[in-house]
Scaffold this motif. Structure first.
Motif, mmCIF file in Angstrom:
data_model
loop_
_atom_site.group_PDB
_atom_site.id
_atom_site.type_symbol
_atom_site.label_atom_id
_atom_site.label_comp_id
_atom_site.label_asym_id
_atom_site.label_seq_id
_atom_site.Cartn_x
_atom_site.Cartn_y
_atom_site.Cartn_z
ATOM 1 N N GLU B 84 0.828 -1.206 0.000
ATOM 2 C CA GLU B 84 0.000 0.000 0.000
ATOM 3 C C GLU B 84 0.865 1.260 0.000
ATOM 4 O O GLU B 84 0.591 2.218 -0.744
ATOM 5 N N THR B 85 1.895 1.240 0.822
ATOM 6 C CA THR B 85 2.781 2.399 0.894
ATOM 7 C C THR B 85 3.446 2.657 -0.450
ATOM 8 O O THR B 85 3.530 3.793 -0.920
ATOM 9 N N PHE B 86 3.881 1.591 -1.080
ATOM 10 C CA PHE B 86 4.490 1.712 -2.403
ATOM 11 C C PHE B 86 3.509 2.299 -3.411
ATOM 12 O O PHE B 86 3.855 3.202 -4.181
ATOM 13 N N ALA B 116 13.548 -5.440 -0.978
ATOM 14 C CA ALA B 116 13.939 -4.375 -1.916
ATOM 15 C C ALA B 116 12.936 -3.229 -1.857
ATOM 16 O O ALA B 116 13.297 -2.055 -1.912
ATOM 17 N N LEU B 117 11.679 -3.578 -1.740
ATOM 18 C CA LEU B 117 10.614 -2.584 -1.645
ATOM 19 C C LEU B 117 10.784 -1.763 -0.372
ATOM 20 O O LEU B 117 10.702 -0.529 -0.383
ATOM 21 N N GLY B 122 12.432 3.430 2.112
ATOM 22 C CA GLY B 122 13.070 4.014 3.288
ATOM 23 C C GLY B 122 12.600 3.386 4.585
ATOM 24 O O GLY B 122 12.552 4.053 5.622
ATOM 25 N N ARG B 123 12.287 2.104 4.538
ATOM 26 C CA ARG B 123 11.869 1.352 5.723
ATOM 27 C C ARG B 123 10.808 2.104 6.522
ATOM 28 O O ARG B 123 11.018 2.471 7.688
ATOM 29 N N ASP B 131 -1.647 2.877 9.526
ATOM 30 C CA ASP B 131 -1.521 1.556 10.138
ATOM 31 C C ASP B 131 -0.036 1.225 10.289
ATOM 32 O O ASP B 131 0.745 1.437 9.356
ATOM 33 N N PRO B 132 0.365 0.685 11.427
ATOM 34 C CA PRO B 132 1.778 0.352 11.617
ATOM 35 C C PRO B 132 2.184 -0.823 10.731
ATOM 36 O O PRO B 132 1.417 -1.756 10.546
ATOM 37 N N ILE B 133 3.379 -0.752 10.184
ATOM 38 C CA ILE B 133 3.890 -1.826 9.329
ATOM 39 C C ILE B 133 4.731 -2.761 10.185
ATOM 40 O O ILE B 133 5.745 -2.344 10.742
ATOM 41 N N PRO B 134 4.322 -4.029 10.307
ATOM 42 C CA PRO B 134 5.135 -4.967 11.095
ATOM 43 C C PRO B 134 6.550 -5.024 10.520
ATOM 44 O O PRO B 134 6.742 -4.961 9.305
#
Ligand SMILES: [Mn+2]
Ligand SMILES: [Mn+2]
Ligand SMILES: [Mn+2]
Ligand SMILES: [Mn+2]
Lengths: 225, 225
Positions: B84-86, B116-117, B122-123, B131-134
DNA sequence: ACCTAGAGTTTGAGTCGTCAAACTCATGCG
DNA sequence: CGCATGAGTTTGACGACTCAAACTCTAGGT
Protein backbone atom coordinates in the motif's frame (compact mmCIF):
# COMPACT_ATOMS: atom_id res chain seq x y z
CA UNK A 1 -7.86 -10.53 -15.00
CA UNK A 2 -10.48 -11.86 -17.31
CA UNK A 3 -9.11 -15.35 -17.06
CA UNK A 4 -7.80 -17.38 -14.18
CA UNK A 5 -4.12 -17.29 -13.29
CA UNK A 6 -3.62 -20.72 -14.80
CA UNK A 7 -5.30 -19.73 -18.03
CA UNK A 8 -3.07 -16.67 -18.21
CA UNK A 9 0.00 -18.84 -17.89
CA UNK A 10 -1.18 -21.16 -20.65
CA UNK A 11 -1.94 -18.27 -22.98
CA UNK A 12 1.47 -16.72 -22.47
CA UNK A 13 3.26 -20.02 -22.94
CA UNK A 14 1.36 -20.84 -26.11
CA UNK A 15 1.98 -17.38 -27.50
CA UNK A 16 5.73 -17.64 -26.95
CA UNK A 17 5.95 -21.20 -28.30
CA UNK A 18 3.99 -20.17 -31.36
CA UNK A 19 6.46 -17.32 -32.08
CA UNK A 20 9.44 -19.61 -31.87
CA UNK A 21 7.98 -22.55 -33.80
CA UNK A 22 8.41 -22.72 -37.56
CA UNK A 23 4.80 -23.83 -38.15
CA UNK A 24 3.43 -21.04 -35.95
CA UNK A 25 1.83 -23.74 -33.83
CA UNK A 26 2.56 -24.70 -30.25
CA UNK A 27 3.12 -28.47 -29.80
CA UNK A 28 1.16 -29.90 -26.90
CA UNK A 29 4.25 -31.45 -25.34
CA UNK A 30 6.09 -28.15 -25.27
CA UNK A 31 3.11 -26.46 -23.67
CA UNK A 32 3.05 -29.11 -20.97
CA UNK A 33 6.80 -28.78 -20.42
CA UNK A 34 6.62 -24.98 -20.27
CA UNK A 35 4.00 -25.16 -17.53
CA UNK A 36 5.52 -28.08 -15.68
CA UNK A 37 2.43 -30.26 -16.03
CA UNK A 38 1.75 -33.62 -17.66
CA UNK A 39 0.69 -33.80 -21.29
CA UNK A 40 -2.76 -34.94 -20.24
CA UNK A 41 -3.26 -31.87 -18.14
CA UNK A 42 -2.21 -29.63 -21.01
CA UNK A 43 -4.59 -31.39 -23.36
CA UNK A 44 -7.57 -30.90 -21.09
CA UNK A 45 -6.63 -27.30 -20.37
CA UNK A 46 -6.33 -26.52 -24.08
CA UNK A 47 -9.85 -27.88 -24.49
CA UNK A 48 -11.03 -25.21 -22.11
CA UNK A 49 -9.16 -22.54 -24.04
CA UNK A 50 -10.86 -23.74 -27.21
CA UNK A 51 -14.26 -23.68 -25.49
CA UNK A 52 -13.52 -20.09 -24.43
CA UNK A 53 -12.57 -19.22 -28.04
CA UNK A 54 -9.06 -18.35 -26.96
CA UNK A 55 -7.35 -21.07 -29.00
CA UNK A 56 -7.86 -23.45 -31.90
CA UNK A 57 -6.80 -27.07 -31.85
CA UNK A 58 -7.56 -30.30 -33.62
CA UNK A 59 -6.86 -33.71 -32.19
CA UNK A 60 -3.18 -34.63 -32.42
CA UNK A 61 -2.37 -31.28 -33.98
CA UNK A 62 -0.70 -28.14 -32.68
CA UNK A 63 -2.30 -25.31 -30.73
CA UNK A 64 -2.85 -21.84 -32.15
CA UNK A 65 -4.25 -18.82 -30.35
CA UNK A 66 -7.26 -17.00 -31.78
CA UNK A 67 -7.13 -13.22 -32.17
CA UNK A 68 -8.82 -12.96 -28.78
CA UNK A 69 -6.30 -15.36 -27.24
CA UNK A 70 -3.39 -13.49 -28.78
CA UNK A 71 -4.70 -10.20 -27.46
CA UNK A 72 -4.98 -11.68 -23.97
CA UNK A 73 -1.49 -13.16 -24.20
CA UNK A 74 -0.03 -9.80 -25.22
CA UNK A 75 -1.72 -8.21 -22.25
CA UNK A 76 -0.09 -10.70 -19.90
CA UNK A 77 3.25 -10.28 -21.64
CA UNK A 78 2.95 -6.53 -21.14
CA UNK A 79 2.35 -6.99 -17.44
CA UNK A 80 5.22 -9.47 -17.19
CA UNK A 81 7.75 -7.27 -18.92
CA UNK A 82 6.73 -4.04 -17.21
CA UNK A 83 7.06 -5.77 -13.87
CA UNK A 84 10.52 -7.03 -14.81
CA UNK A 85 11.51 -3.51 -15.80
CA UNK A 86 10.24 -2.16 -12.51
CA UNK A 87 12.08 -4.76 -10.48
CA UNK A 88 15.37 -3.92 -12.19
CA UNK A 89 15.05 -0.17 -12.73
CA UNK A 90 13.22 0.89 -9.58
CA UNK A 91 14.05 -1.78 -7.03
CA UNK A 92 17.53 -2.59 -8.30
CA UNK A 93 17.15 -6.35 -8.49
CA UNK A 94 19.40 -8.38 -10.75
CA UNK A 95 18.11 -9.28 -14.21
CA UNK A 96 18.78 -12.94 -13.47
CA UNK A 97 16.08 -13.14 -10.81
CA UNK A 98 13.28 -10.92 -12.05
CA UNK A 99 11.74 -13.40 -14.47
CA UNK A 100 10.54 -15.75 -11.72
CA UNK A 101 9.29 -12.88 -9.60
CA UNK A 102 7.37 -11.40 -12.52
CA UNK A 103 5.91 -14.83 -13.23
CA UNK A 104 3.84 -14.45 -10.05
CA UNK A 105 3.34 -10.70 -9.93
CA UNK A 106 2.01 -10.47 -13.49
CA UNK A 107 -1.27 -12.03 -12.33
CA UNK A 108 -1.88 -9.54 -9.53
CA UNK A 109 -1.46 -6.29 -11.49
CA UNK A 110 -4.69 -4.43 -12.25
CA UNK A 111 -5.03 -2.12 -15.26
CA UNK A 112 -4.81 0.85 -12.93
CA UNK A 113 -1.60 -0.29 -11.28
CA UNK A 114 -0.19 -1.30 -14.65
CA UNK A 115 -0.72 2.15 -16.08
CA UNK A 116 0.71 3.85 -13.00
CA UNK A 117 3.75 1.57 -13.27
CA UNK A 118 4.13 2.32 -16.96
CA UNK A 119 4.02 6.06 -16.29
CA UNK A 120 6.45 5.77 -13.40
CA UNK A 121 8.93 3.92 -15.60
CA UNK A 122 8.61 6.43 -18.43
CA UNK A 123 6.65 4.16 -20.77
CA UNK A 124 9.60 1.92 -21.61
CA UNK A 125 9.65 0.05 -24.93
CA UNK A 126 11.96 -2.76 -23.81
CA UNK A 127 12.41 -4.80 -20.67
CA UNK A 128 15.77 -5.53 -18.97
CA UNK A 129 16.43 -8.47 -21.32
CA UNK A 130 15.74 -6.39 -24.42
CA UNK A 131 12.35 -8.04 -24.94
CA UNK A 132 9.87 -5.59 -26.44
CA UNK A 133 7.04 -4.52 -24.13
CA UNK A 134 3.63 -4.76 -25.83
CA UNK A 135 1.81 -1.44 -25.73
CA UNK A 136 -1.54 -1.09 -23.99
CA UNK A 137 -3.32 -1.49 -27.33
CA UNK A 138 -1.49 -4.75 -28.03
CA UNK A 139 1.01 -3.33 -30.53
CA UNK A 140 4.38 -5.04 -30.40
CA UNK A 141 7.45 -3.95 -32.32
CA UNK A 142 10.19 -6.54 -32.37
CA UNK A 143 13.62 -4.98 -32.66
CA UNK A 144 15.79 -5.74 -35.71
CA UNK A 145 18.46 -8.11 -34.55
CA UNK A 146 20.46 -11.18 -35.50
CA UNK A 147 21.84 -14.04 -33.43
CA UNK A 148 25.34 -13.31 -32.18
CA UNK A 149 26.31 -16.75 -33.48
CA UNK A 150 25.99 -15.46 -37.03
CA UNK A 151 28.63 -12.77 -36.64
CA UNK A 152 31.96 -13.35 -38.34
CA UNK A 153 35.38 -13.09 -36.80
CA UNK A 154 36.30 -9.45 -36.22
CA UNK A 155 32.72 -8.19 -36.45
CA UNK A 156 31.56 -5.55 -33.99
CA UNK A 157 28.01 -5.38 -32.69
CA UNK A 158 25.74 -4.05 -29.99
CA UNK A 159 23.92 -6.50 -27.73
CA UNK A 160 20.20 -5.77 -27.98
CA UNK A 161 18.41 -8.76 -26.52
CA UNK A 162 18.86 -11.96 -24.53
CA UNK A 163 16.41 -14.73 -25.30
CA UNK A 164 17.39 -17.15 -22.57
CA UNK A 165 15.68 -16.27 -19.28
CA UNK A 166 17.51 -18.91 -17.24
CA UNK A 167 19.19 -17.47 -14.20
CA UNK A 168 22.61 -19.02 -14.74
CA UNK A 169 22.79 -17.82 -18.35
CA UNK A 170 21.94 -14.30 -17.27
CA UNK A 171 24.43 -14.34 -14.43
CA UNK A 172 27.15 -15.53 -16.78
CA UNK A 173 26.40 -12.77 -19.25
CA UNK A 174 26.31 -10.06 -16.60
CA UNK A 175 29.56 -11.30 -15.07
CA UNK A 176 31.13 -11.16 -18.54
CA UNK A 177 30.02 -7.58 -19.14
CA UNK A 178 27.52 -8.69 -21.76
CA UNK A 179 24.45 -6.68 -20.90
CA UNK A 180 21.81 -5.09 -23.10
CA UNK A 181 23.27 -2.06 -24.82
CA UNK A 182 26.89 -3.17 -24.51
CA UNK A 183 29.10 -3.18 -27.61
CA UNK A 184 31.38 -6.08 -28.33
CA UNK A 185 33.62 -7.64 -30.91
CA UNK A 186 34.09 -11.24 -32.06
CA UNK A 187 37.76 -11.99 -31.65
CA UNK A 188 37.77 -15.59 -32.84
CA UNK A 189 35.57 -18.44 -33.94
CA UNK A 190 36.38 -22.13 -33.48
CA UNK A 191 33.85 -23.94 -35.67
CA UNK A 192 35.30 -27.32 -34.76
CA UNK A 193 34.85 -26.74 -31.05
CA UNK A 194 31.56 -24.95 -31.57
CA UNK A 195 32.88 -22.04 -29.58
CA UNK A 196 33.26 -18.33 -30.22
CA UNK A 197 35.40 -15.83 -28.35
CA UNK A 198 33.91 -12.43 -27.62
CA UNK A 199 35.37 -9.26 -26.18
CA UNK A 200 32.84 -6.86 -24.68
CA UNK A 201 33.97 -3.22 -24.81
CA UNK A 202 35.91 -2.56 -21.67
CA UNK A 203 35.87 -6.19 -20.61
CA UNK A 204 38.02 -9.24 -21.08
CA UNK A 205 37.56 -11.99 -23.63
CA UNK A 206 35.00 -14.69 -22.91
CA UNK A 207 34.26 -17.96 -24.70
CA UNK A 208 30.77 -19.20 -25.29
CA UNK A 209 29.24 -21.99 -27.30
CA UNK A 210 27.63 -21.03 -30.58
CA UNK A 211 24.35 -22.47 -29.33
CA UNK A 212 24.49 -20.13 -26.33
CA UNK A 213 25.52 -17.29 -28.65
CA UNK A 214 22.51 -18.01 -30.84
CA UNK A 215 20.27 -17.02 -27.93
CA UNK A 216 21.91 -13.59 -27.71
CA UNK A 217 20.71 -11.07 -30.30
CA UNK A 218 22.90 -8.28 -31.62
CA UNK A 219 22.85 -5.47 -34.14
CA UNK A 220 26.11 -5.12 -36.10
CA UNK A 221 27.78 -1.71 -35.78
CA UNK A 222 29.77 0.10 -38.45
CA UNK A 223 33.15 -1.37 -37.93
CA UNK A 224 35.81 1.15 -36.92
CA UNK A 225 38.55 -1.41 -36.60
CA UNK B 1 4.44 -18.17 0.51
CA UNK B 2 4.45 -21.00 2.98
CA UNK B 3 0.71 -21.26 2.83
CA UNK B 4 -1.75 -21.02 -0.01
CA UNK B 5 -3.22 -17.65 -0.94
CA UNK B 6 -6.53 -18.60 0.66
CA UNK B 7 -4.86 -19.59 3.89
CA UNK B 8 -2.99 -16.28 3.95
CA UNK B 9 -6.28 -14.41 3.63
CA UNK B 10 -7.83 -16.36 6.49
CA UNK B 11 -4.85 -15.78 8.74
CA UNK B 12 -4.84 -12.04 8.11
CA UNK B 13 -8.60 -11.77 8.65
CA UNK B 14 -8.48 -13.75 11.89
CA UNK B 15 -5.56 -11.69 13.16
CA UNK B 16 -7.38 -8.42 12.54
CA UNK B 17 -10.68 -9.66 14.00
CA UNK B 18 -8.87 -10.92 17.07
CA UNK B 19 -7.28 -7.48 17.65
CA UNK B 20 -10.60 -5.71 17.44
CA UNK B 21 -12.63 -8.19 19.47
CA UNK B 22 -12.88 -7.78 23.23
CA UNK B 23 -12.40 -11.48 23.91
CA UNK B 24 -9.30 -11.65 21.67
CA UNK B 25 -11.14 -14.29 19.68
CA UNK B 26 -12.39 -14.12 16.11
CA UNK B 27 -16.06 -15.18 15.77
CA UNK B 28 -16.61 -17.64 12.94
CA UNK B 29 -19.33 -15.51 11.37
CA UNK B 30 -17.08 -12.47 11.17
CA UNK B 31 -14.35 -14.55 9.58
CA UNK B 32 -16.79 -15.78 6.96
CA UNK B 33 -18.04 -12.25 6.32
CA UNK B 34 -14.51 -10.84 6.05
CA UNK B 35 -13.67 -13.39 3.38
CA UNK B 36 -16.98 -13.23 1.55
CA UNK B 37 -17.65 -16.90 2.15
CA UNK B 38 -20.41 -18.90 3.83
CA UNK B 39 -20.09 -19.84 7.49
CA UNK B 40 -19.73 -23.49 6.57
CA UNK B 41 -16.76 -22.75 4.37
CA UNK B 42 -15.09 -20.78 7.14
CA UNK B 43 -15.67 -23.60 9.61
CA UNK B 44 -14.03 -26.19 7.39
CA UNK B 45 -11.16 -23.87 6.54
CA UNK B 46 -10.50 -23.17 10.21
CA UNK B 47 -10.27 -26.91 10.73
CA UNK B 48 -7.40 -26.95 8.29
CA UNK B 49 -5.70 -24.09 10.09
CA UNK B 50 -6.02 -26.03 13.34
CA UNK B 51 -4.60 -29.14 11.68
CA UNK B 52 -1.67 -27.02 10.49
CA UNK B 53 -1.18 -25.69 14.04
CA UNK B 54 -1.88 -22.16 12.87
CA UNK B 55 -5.01 -21.67 14.96
CA UNK B 56 -6.90 -23.03 17.95
CA UNK B 57 -10.63 -23.56 17.99
CA UNK B 58 -13.23 -25.54 19.87
CA UNK B 59 -16.66 -26.34 18.52
CA UNK B 60 -19.01 -23.38 18.71
CA UNK B 61 -16.27 -21.20 20.14
CA UNK B 62 -14.13 -18.42 18.71
CA UNK B 63 -10.92 -18.77 16.72
CA UNK B 64 -7.52 -17.79 18.05
CA UNK B 65 -4.23 -17.88 16.18
CA UNK B 66 -1.28 -19.79 17.60
CA UNK B 67 2.10 -18.12 17.87
CA UNK B 68 2.95 -19.64 14.51
CA UNK B 69 -0.29 -18.38 12.98
CA UNK B 70 0.23 -14.92 14.43
CA UNK B 71 3.74 -14.78 13.02
CA UNK B 72 2.44 -15.75 9.59
CA UNK B 73 -0.35 -13.18 9.79
CA UNK B 74 2.10 -10.43 10.68
CA UNK B 75 4.20 -11.39 7.70
CA UNK B 76 1.21 -11.02 5.39
CA UNK B 77 0.22 -7.77 7.05
CA UNK B 78 3.73 -6.48 6.46
CA UNK B 79 3.49 -7.32 2.78
CA UNK B 80 0.04 -5.75 2.55
CA UNK B 81 1.01 -2.49 4.18
CA UNK B 82 4.33 -2.11 2.41
CA UNK B 83 2.57 -2.64 -0.90
CA UNK B 84 0.00 0.00 0.00
CA UNK B 85 2.78 2.40 0.89
CA UNK B 86 4.49 1.71 -2.40
CA UNK B 87 1.31 2.25 -4.40
CA UNK B 88 0.73 5.64 -2.78
CA UNK B 89 4.29 6.93 -2.33
CA UNK B 90 5.95 5.62 -5.47
CA UNK B 91 3.14 5.18 -7.96
CA UNK B 92 0.97 8.05 -6.75
CA UNK B 93 -2.29 6.12 -6.45
CA UNK B 94 -5.02 7.39 -4.16
CA UNK B 95 -5.23 5.95 -0.67
CA UNK B 96 -8.85 5.00 -1.31
CA UNK B 97 -7.96 2.39 -3.93
CA UNK B 98 -4.75 0.81 -2.68
CA UNK B 99 -6.30 -1.56 -0.17
CA UNK B 100 -7.97 -3.72 -2.81
CA UNK B 101 -4.88 -3.71 -4.99
CA UNK B 102 -2.70 -4.76 -2.08
CA UNK B 103 -5.17 -7.50 -1.26
CA UNK B 104 -4.04 -9.30 -4.39
CA UNK B 105 -0.41 -8.19 -4.62
CA UNK B 106 0.42 -9.20 -1.04
CA UNK B 107 0.36 -12.86 -2.09
CA UNK B 108 2.82 -12.45 -4.95
CA UNK B 109 5.64 -10.67 -3.09
CA UNK B 110 8.68 -12.80 -2.34
CA UNK B 111 10.96 -12.04 0.61
CA UNK B 112 13.54 -10.67 -1.81
CA UNK B 113 11.11 -8.27 -3.49
CA UNK B 114 9.68 -7.32 -0.11
CA UNK B 115 13.05 -6.32 1.23
CA UNK B 116 13.94 -4.37 -1.92
CA UNK B 117 10.61 -2.58 -1.64
CA UNK B 118 11.19 -1.82 2.02
CA UNK B 119 14.62 -0.38 1.25
CA UNK B 120 13.28 1.63 -1.68
CA UNK B 121 10.60 3.17 0.52
CA UNK B 122 13.07 4.01 3.29
CA UNK B 123 11.87 1.35 5.72
CA UNK B 124 8.61 3.12 6.58
CA UNK B 125 6.95 2.48 9.95
CA UNK B 126 3.40 3.37 8.89
CA UNK B 127 1.32 2.84 5.79
CA UNK B 128 -0.78 5.52 4.06
CA UNK B 129 -3.68 4.96 6.45
CA UNK B 130 -1.46 5.30 9.51
CA UNK B 131 -1.52 1.56 10.14
CA UNK B 132 1.78 0.35 11.62
CA UNK B 133 3.89 -1.83 9.33
CA UNK B 134 5.14 -4.97 11.09
CA UNK B 135 8.92 -5.26 10.92
CA UNK B 136 10.61 -8.19 9.23
CA UNK B 137 11.05 -9.88 12.62
CA UNK B 138 7.34 -9.56 13.40
CA UNK B 139 7.63 -6.62 15.80
CA UNK B 140 4.66 -4.27 15.65
CA UNK B 141 4.39 -0.96 17.49
CA UNK B 142 0.87 0.43 17.56
CA UNK B 143 0.84 4.22 17.77
CA UNK B 144 -0.73 5.95 20.76
CA UNK B 145 -4.03 7.36 19.61
CA UNK B 146 -7.65 7.90 20.62
CA UNK B 147 -10.86 7.88 18.59
CA UNK B 148 -11.70 11.35 17.24
CA UNK B 149 -15.19 10.80 18.60
CA UNK B 150 -13.83 11.15 22.14
CA UNK B 151 -12.52 14.65 21.61
CA UNK B 152 -14.43 17.48 23.27
CA UNK B 153 -15.66 20.64 21.66
CA UNK B 154 -12.76 23.00 21.00
CA UNK B 155 -10.10 20.28 21.25
CA UNK B 156 -7.25 20.29 18.74
CA UNK B 157 -5.62 17.09 17.51
CA UNK B 158 -3.48 15.52 14.84
CA UNK B 159 -4.95 12.77 12.66
CA UNK B 160 -2.72 9.71 12.97
CA UNK B 161 -4.70 6.79 11.63
CA UNK B 162 -7.83 5.81 9.72
CA UNK B 163 -9.30 2.44 10.61
CA UNK B 164 -11.95 2.23 7.92
CA UNK B 165 -10.49 0.96 4.63
CA UNK B 166 -13.70 1.46 2.64
CA UNK B 167 -13.14 3.50 -0.49
CA UNK B 168 -15.97 5.97 0.03
CA UNK B 169 -14.91 6.74 3.59
CA UNK B 170 -11.36 7.41 2.46
CA UNK B 171 -12.49 9.56 -0.44
CA UNK B 172 -14.69 11.61 1.89
CA UNK B 173 -11.82 12.15 4.31
CA UNK B 174 -9.36 13.13 1.60
CA UNK B 175 -11.88 15.50 0.04
CA UNK B 176 -12.36 17.09 3.46
CA UNK B 177 -8.64 17.61 3.98
CA UNK B 178 -8.56 14.96 6.68
CA UNK B 179 -5.45 12.99 5.85
CA UNK B 180 -2.86 11.33 8.06
CA UNK B 181 -0.69 13.99 9.67
CA UNK B 182 -3.25 16.78 9.30
CA UNK B 183 -4.14 18.86 12.36
CA UNK B 184 -7.74 19.72 13.11
CA UNK B 185 -10.06 21.19 15.69
CA UNK B 186 -13.50 20.13 16.91
CA UNK B 187 -15.73 23.15 16.46
CA UNK B 188 -18.98 21.66 17.72
CA UNK B 189 -20.63 18.49 18.92
CA UNK B 190 -24.33 17.69 18.54
CA UNK B 191 -24.87 14.71 20.80
CA UNK B 192 -28.56 14.53 19.95
CA UNK B 193 -27.90 14.27 16.24
CA UNK B 194 -24.87 12.04 16.78
CA UNK B 195 -22.81 14.43 14.70
CA UNK B 196 -19.62 16.35 15.25
CA UNK B 197 -18.27 19.28 13.28
CA UNK B 198 -14.56 19.33 12.50
CA UNK B 199 -12.31 21.97 10.96
CA UNK B 200 -9.10 20.63 9.43
CA UNK B 201 -6.28 23.19 9.48
CA UNK B 202 -6.54 25.14 6.26
CA UNK B 203 -9.83 23.54 5.30
CA UNK B 204 -13.47 24.22 5.80
CA UNK B 205 -15.76 22.73 8.42
CA UNK B 206 -17.15 19.24 7.82
CA UNK B 207 -19.76 17.25 9.71
CA UNK B 208 -19.43 13.59 10.41
CA UNK B 209 -21.27 11.07 12.52
CA UNK B 210 -19.67 10.12 15.79
CA UNK B 211 -19.61 6.51 14.63
CA UNK B 212 -17.58 7.53 11.57
CA UNK B 213 -15.41 9.71 13.80
CA UNK B 214 -14.77 6.76 16.07
CA UNK B 215 -12.97 5.05 13.20
CA UNK B 216 -10.55 7.98 12.86
CA UNK B 217 -7.73 8.01 15.40
CA UNK B 218 -6.11 11.22 16.61
CA UNK B 219 -3.50 12.42 19.06
CA UNK B 220 -4.53 15.58 20.96
CA UNK B 221 -2.16 18.50 20.52
CA UNK B 222 -1.32 21.20 23.10
CA UNK B 223 -4.08 23.60 22.54
CA UNK B 224 -2.90 27.07 21.48
CA UNK B 225 -6.40 28.44 21.17
C1' DA C 1 -36.57 -24.13 33.70
C1' DC C 2 -37.90 -23.88 29.04
C1' DC C 3 -37.81 -22.47 24.14
C1' DT C 4 -36.51 -20.18 20.35
C1' DA C 5 -33.56 -17.24 17.41
C1' DG C 6 -29.13 -16.83 15.93
C1' DA C 7 -24.63 -18.71 15.48
C1' DG C 8 -22.02 -22.53 14.13
C1' DT C 9 -21.44 -27.23 12.03
C1' DT C 10 -22.07 -31.10 8.90
C1' DT C 11 -23.06 -33.18 4.68
C1' DG C 12 -23.29 -33.76 -0.13
C1' DA C 13 -22.14 -31.90 -4.22
C1' DG C 14 -19.68 -29.03 -7.67
C1' DT C 15 -15.59 -26.56 -9.98
C1' DC C 16 -10.79 -26.13 -11.02
C1' DG C 17 -6.47 -27.84 -11.90
C1' DT C 18 -3.80 -31.66 -11.48
C1' DC C 19 -1.70 -36.74 -11.99
C1' DA C 20 -1.07 -41.70 -13.32
C1' DA C 21 -2.03 -45.01 -16.29
C1' DA C 22 -4.37 -46.96 -20.02
C1' DC C 23 -5.26 -45.97 -24.50
C1' DT C 24 -5.03 -44.05 -29.56
C1' DC C 25 -2.93 -41.98 -33.34
C1' DA C 26 0.75 -40.68 -36.86
C1' DT C 27 4.85 -41.77 -38.98
C1' DG C 28 9.26 -43.18 -40.39
C1' DC C 29 12.23 -47.13 -40.36
C1' DG C 30 13.05 -51.62 -41.80
C1' DC D 1 3.76 -52.45 -46.48
C1' DG D 2 3.82 -53.08 -41.47
C1' DC D 3 4.59 -51.94 -37.22
C1' DA D 4 7.28 -49.91 -33.17
C1' DT D 5 7.92 -45.59 -31.06
C1' DG D 6 6.90 -41.29 -29.49
C1' DA D 7 3.37 -37.83 -29.22
C1' DG D 8 -1.12 -36.92 -27.81
C1' DT D 9 -5.64 -38.22 -25.58
C1' DT D 10 -8.86 -40.24 -22.32
C1' DT D 11 -10.27 -41.86 -17.99
C1' DG D 12 -10.69 -42.06 -13.14
C1' DA D 13 -9.21 -40.13 -9.15
C1' DC D 14 -7.72 -36.60 -5.98
C1' DG D 15 -6.88 -32.11 -3.20
C1' DA D 16 -8.23 -27.42 -2.48
C1' DC D 17 -12.00 -24.42 -2.05
C1' DT D 18 -16.57 -23.41 -2.28
C1' DC D 19 -22.00 -23.47 -1.67
C1' DA D 20 -26.74 -24.86 -0.19
C1' DA D 21 -29.33 -26.94 2.91
C1' DA D 22 -30.08 -29.74 6.77
C1' DC D 23 -28.76 -30.04 11.22
C1' DT D 24 -27.02 -28.82 16.20
C1' DC D 25 -25.76 -26.08 19.79
C1' DT D 26 -25.89 -21.77 22.94
C1' DA D 27 -27.79 -18.08 25.27
C1' DG D 28 -31.34 -14.78 26.41
C1' DG D 29 -35.80 -13.79 27.47
C1' DT D 30 -40.01 -15.06 29.48
MN1 LIG E 1 2.79 -16.45 -14.45
MN1 LIG F 1 12.14 -10.36 -19.94
MN1 LIG G 1 -5.33 -10.97 0.07
MN1 LIG H 1 -3.63 0.23 5.20
Amino acid sequence: MLATETVENYLKAIYLLQREAAADEAPMGKIAAALGVTAGTATSMVKKLVAAKLARHERFGGVRLTAKGTRAALDILRRHRLVETFLVDTLGLDWSVVHDEAERLEHAISPMVLDALDRHLGRPAFDPHGDPIPRADGALQESEAMPMSELGSGDAARLVRVLDQRGDSLRFLRASGLKVGATLRVVAIEPGAGVMRIRPDGGSIVSMSTTAAARVLVRPTRDRH
